[in-house]
Design a protein around this motif. Structure first.
Motif, mmCIF file in Angstrom:
data_model
loop_
_atom_site.group_PDB
_atom_site.id
_atom_site.type_symbol
_atom_site.label_atom_id
_atom_site.label_comp_id
_atom_site.label_asym_id
_atom_site.label_seq_id
_atom_site.Cartn_x
_atom_site.Cartn_y
_atom_site.Cartn_z
ATOM 1 N N ARG A 22 0.871 -1.209 -0.053
ATOM 2 C CA ARG A 22 0.291 0.055 -0.063
ATOM 3 C C ARG A 22 1.008 1.206 0.078
ATOM 4 O O ARG A 22 0.606 2.156 -0.780
ATOM 5 C CB ARG A 22 -0.799 -0.074 1.210
ATOM 6 N N GLY A 23 2.014 1.435 0.991
ATOM 7 C CA GLY A 23 2.829 2.432 0.808
ATOM 8 C C GLY A 23 3.471 2.767 -0.294
ATOM 9 O O GLY A 23 3.482 3.651 -0.658
ATOM 10 N N TYR A 24 4.042 1.625 -0.932
ATOM 11 C CA TYR A 24 4.812 1.714 -2.166
ATOM 12 C C TYR A 24 3.733 2.317 -3.418
ATOM 13 O O TYR A 24 4.281 3.259 -4.002
ATOM 14 C CB TYR A 24 5.163 0.325 -2.899
ATOM 15 N N GLU A 63 3.851 6.394 -5.510
ATOM 16 C CA GLU A 63 3.865 6.496 -6.850
ATOM 17 C C GLU A 63 2.660 7.517 -7.171
ATOM 18 O O GLU A 63 2.601 8.356 -7.946
ATOM 19 C CB GLU A 63 3.586 5.144 -7.561
ATOM 20 N N VAL A 64 1.684 7.231 -6.407
ATOM 21 C CA VAL A 64 0.329 8.175 -6.645
ATOM 22 C C VAL A 64 0.575 9.660 -5.956
ATOM 23 O O VAL A 64 0.578 10.619 -6.727
ATOM 24 C CB VAL A 64 -0.900 7.617 -5.743
ATOM 25 N N LEU A 65 1.427 9.719 -5.099
ATOM 26 C CA LEU A 65 1.848 11.327 -4.578
ATOM 27 C C LEU A 65 2.864 11.612 -5.832
ATOM 28 O O LEU A 65 2.671 12.896 -5.573
ATOM 29 C CB LEU A 65 2.657 10.938 -3.147
ATOM 30 N N ALA A 66 3.766 10.891 -6.405
ATOM 31 C CA ALA A 66 4.449 11.423 -7.230
ATOM 32 C C ALA A 66 3.709 12.123 -8.433
ATOM 33 O O ALA A 66 4.126 12.996 -9.151
ATOM 34 C CB ALA A 66 5.674 10.511 -7.813
ATOM 35 N N TRP A 67 2.748 11.540 -8.716
ATOM 36 C CA TRP A 67 1.795 11.849 -9.838
ATOM 37 C C TRP A 67 1.191 13.081 -9.390
ATOM 38 O O TRP A 67 0.966 14.222 -10.229
ATOM 39 C CB TRP A 67 0.763 10.837 -9.967
ATOM 40 N N GLN A 120 18.964 4.120 -1.335
ATOM 41 C CA GLN A 120 17.903 3.485 -2.117
ATOM 42 C C GLN A 120 16.900 4.904 -2.093
ATOM 43 O O GLN A 120 16.643 5.557 -1.322
ATOM 44 C CB GLN A 120 17.136 2.574 -1.355
ATOM 45 N N ALA A 121 16.355 5.197 -3.479
ATOM 46 C CA ALA A 121 15.846 6.312 -3.745
ATOM 47 C C ALA A 121 14.422 5.939 -4.620
ATOM 48 O O ALA A 121 14.381 6.523 -6.025
ATOM 49 C CB ALA A 121 16.584 7.370 -4.571
ATOM 50 N N ASP A 122 13.557 5.225 -4.228
ATOM 51 C CA ASP A 122 12.616 4.695 -4.962
ATOM 52 C C ASP A 122 11.543 6.102 -5.488
ATOM 53 O O ASP A 122 11.141 6.035 -6.336
ATOM 54 C CB ASP A 122 11.661 4.050 -4.115
ATOM 55 N N PHE A 151 13.024 13.498 -0.944
ATOM 56 C CA PHE A 151 12.412 12.129 -1.007
ATOM 57 C C PHE A 151 11.088 12.054 -0.246
ATOM 58 O O PHE A 151 10.648 12.579 0.530
ATOM 59 C CB PHE A 151 13.378 11.413 0.100
ATOM 60 N N ALA A 152 10.095 11.535 -0.996
ATOM 61 C CA ALA A 152 8.748 11.436 -0.510
ATOM 62 C C ALA A 152 8.447 9.854 -0.012
ATOM 63 O O ALA A 152 8.325 9.199 -0.938
ATOM 64 C CB ALA A 152 7.793 11.750 -1.661
ATOM 65 N N GLU A 153 8.507 9.531 1.232
ATOM 66 C CA GLU A 153 7.983 8.372 1.619
ATOM 67 C C GLU A 153 6.642 8.375 2.206
ATOM 68 O O GLU A 153 6.403 9.118 2.795
ATOM 69 C CB GLU A 153 9.000 8.024 2.821
ATOM 70 N N ALA A 154 5.811 7.188 1.708
ATOM 71 C CA ALA A 154 4.561 7.025 2.119
ATOM 72 C C ALA A 154 4.464 5.911 3.106
ATOM 73 O O ALA A 154 4.804 4.719 2.869
ATOM 74 C CB ALA A 154 3.657 6.969 1.032
#
Length: 369
Positions: A8-10, A14-18, A59-61, A79-82
């Motif tokens: 879910r976090g991953y 991706e949604v936040l980056a969008w 690591q820089a997902d 870095f945006a971590e969810a």
């Protein structure tokens, strides 16, 4: 196999980056670093992108860069971590974020070339870290984040419910689909993220998930996000050691007003809720209506409100000082707009002297100032 809450976090990252792309947040890939070793800062490895620090490769997902550079500063990378979990995000997550940015920001400026030749400057950036949580943060996590300027953004606001539900349903479907596959055929998290990133951000990277039972829920997630294009998340920068994640149920209304008046006066309301800590709401003082909402972690808000004695006066202090000028950036067709929302001292004096009863959309009463 990855745990459901981790998946879910991953997907949420991706949604936040969008969502943040219109704030100028551009997700980075290995192609954004054209330098050769040993001057490279970004590299692609087995599990995705890594960035070079002073002590290690990190690591820089979800590492993005903004197109605007503050005066007397370096280009900003974030870095945006969810975290999409039921327990609150704790100290280890925030401490890990601080360790990453501290190592990256302490990176050496130069790298020696091969042999005994002169050293060559290496590109430098200012790295920041933001943690998004659907369930809030523990007190020690908030205190540590405040001390080390790690931004904590609460996604438990009612305006985020539809977004979180879309991610929750997609993650559960993908998780169930992968569990039913033989281990040799299960896509990796890297492949799942690449598929969603391809469809949301048009970033093509290999490999990507290709099993319909996995990709169909991701397609549904992407389509659901596009149908709700009026839901927006915008990063805002007050005069404080953190950023705000502003959400609007009609982002177009805000943009229409802000394009006509890039700097304009606003009203600020602090809304008490029967469940959860207060929300903050921003509305224009004049002109067509819009609404921007944000929430502050409890300990961060308590630190801010402790700047003066008296509950009401402390709340007013926050609005007059930290929220007196909020800067926002919006990227539209490669053009960067700058908006500034100003809280008027006259508005503070006028409204604080005449408290009124008001019922919010959540059926609760706000402080007006």
């Amino acid at each position: 196999m990855v745990r459901l809450q981790t998946l879910r976090g991953y997907l949420l990252e991706e949604v936040l980056a969008w969502l943040l792309r219109s704030s100028g947040y551009r997700l980075l890939t290995e192609k954004d670093d054209a330098a050769r070793a040993p001057w490279k800062v970004l590299e692609k490895r087995k599990h995705g992108l890594v960035v070079r620090g002073r002590g290690a490769w990190r690591q820089a997902d979800t590492l993005g860069e903004f197109p605007y550079v503050p005066p007397f500063s370096l280009p900003i990378r974030l870095f945006a971590e969810a975290k999409f979990t039921h327990p609150k995000v704790g100290l280890p997550t925030v401490r890990n974020g601080h360790g990453i940015v501290h190592d990256l920001n302490e990176n050496v400026v130069t790298t020696w070339g091969n042999g005994s030749g002169p050293h060559r400057p290496r590109a430098r950036y200012h790295y920041s870290y933001a943690i998004f949580s659907t369930s809030g943060f523990t007190q020690d996590a908030q205190e540590f984040a405040l001390a080390h300027q790690i931004s904590l953004i609460d996604l438990s606001l009612p305006d985020f419910k539809v977004l979180c539900d879309l991610v929750r349903v997609a993650a559960k479907s993908v998780y169930d689909a992968t569990r039913s596959m033989p281990p040799s055929q299960q896509p990796t998290v890297y492949e799942i993220r690449n598929y969603l990133r391809r469809h949301l951000l048009n970033l093509w990277d290999e490999p990507a998930a290709d099993a319909p039972s996995v990709t169909d829920p991701l397609d549904t997630l992407a389509a659901g996000l596009r149908r709700r294009s009026s839901l927006g998340l915008v990063l805002a920068f007050p005069a404080a050691p953190f950023v705000l994640g502003l959400v609007s149920n009609d982002l177009y209304a805000f943009l229409s007003h802000a394009r006509e008046q890039p700097t304009h006066l606003v009203r600020v309301r602090r809304i008490h809720r029967s469940v959860g800590h207060p929300l903050w709401r921003i509305e224009p003082r004049e002109g067509p209506p819009y609404r921007l909402t944000f929430s502050l972690p409890e300990q961060v808000e308590a630190w801010i409100l402790d700047q003066e004695e008296g509950s009401r006066s402390r709340t007013h202090w926050m609005a007059r000082n930290l929220l007196s000028a909020i800067t926002m950036y919006w990227v539209d067709e490669n053009h960067t707009h700058t908006f500034q929302l100003r809280y008027s001292p006259e508005e503070f004096l006028e409204v604080s002297g005449r408290p009124r009863s008001f019922t919010s959309d959540f059926g609760e009463t706000p402080d007006l100032f």
